[in-house]
Design an enzyme around this catalytic site. Sequence first.
Site, short mmCIF file in Angstrom:
data_model
loop_
_atom_site.label_atom_id
_atom_site.label_comp_id
_atom_site.label_asym_id
_atom_site.label_seq_id
_atom_site.Cartn_x
_atom_site.Cartn_y
_atom_site.Cartn_z
N ASP A 187 -46.05 50.29 53.37
CA ASP A 187 -47.40 49.92 52.88
C ASP A 187 -47.51 49.51 51.38
OD1 ASP A 187 -48.20 51.13 55.12
OD2 ASP A 187 -47.94 53.15 54.18
N GLU B 295 -57.08 49.51 59.66
CA GLU B 295 -56.59 50.19 58.36
C GLU B 295 -56.34 49.33 57.50
OE1 GLU B 295 -53.61 52.76 59.76
OE2 GLU B 295 -52.15 51.20 59.94
#
Length: 319
Positions: free
Chosen positions: A39, A198
């Site tokens: 991420d 997401e």
Amino acid sequence: MKKLIALLYLCASVAGITNAQTTDTLHAPSPVLPGVYADPNIAVFNSRFYIYPTTDGTTGWKSTSFTCWSSANLIDWKNEGVILDLPRDLTWAKERAWAPTIAFKNNKYYYYYSADVNIGVAVADKPTGPFTDPIGKPLIPKGTRRGQMIDPMAFVDDDGQAYLYFGQGQCNIAKLSADMVSLDTSKIVSFKPEGYNEGPFMIKRKGIYYLMWSEYDTRDPRYSIAYATSTSPMGPFKKAVGFPVLKGKGVVKGAGHHSVVQVPGTDNWYIAYHRFKIPDGNGYNRETCISPLHFDANGDILPVDVFEKIKPVKIKLKR
């Protein structure tokens, strides 16, 4: 004649080698960070690049702290250490430290992050921290909207207005208050682009807003990135058709949950993302990579070549 045939055969062989090299899907570029990190939020402040990742390597993503990495050239990265430790620095969450983002405003650095499926905010005077919790509670608590309150992305527009994009299951957009540590949750705009899961991320280029996101689950080898465009940071957004911005190929699996940085003073862009660790990686063991990001003449984002190596980048500051 024999010499001509031999020459033609040699040229064909060289062409074959060249084509094999350009289509080699077994030897991906090395990750830019050592170990397992996911991420990644890439940013640039002054003359340095920074990456703010999730610390990976635990089943269920049970990490408890955040680190910062810095570089002068996108190639060589320095570990700046832990900048926020949940058990030490927070009173309301102890684990599941995920997917941070950062913004600069008011001569401060504002760090937004997921903690125990809430979104928090922390503040520092430097991009390397240390960061402190200014409100003592989540900025956006779990249950504020449908889906998980995770994966924040901070975007400051040219007029100074700051926005927060976030959410798993659906995309949410909130206008941050001028203090950058509060917002009106009743005015959050929620929607779900086709394929959205997401990791939303926003960039602005030549007056067009590009909302990007990850599709599928991060444990799925098909994990990939799509995007939509608008003339407003709040939408409505029109999804781009065709190839995804980023997807795995060959040895590269699960390429997604990205961020994008523009080299100051240029139209050169780079995308940071994670992939399954090579070899033997999975959705809990991922590594951070960087690839060039290209646009065509119409402003469409071209599919990222996950095998294209990056060259050192030097930031030239204006005097």
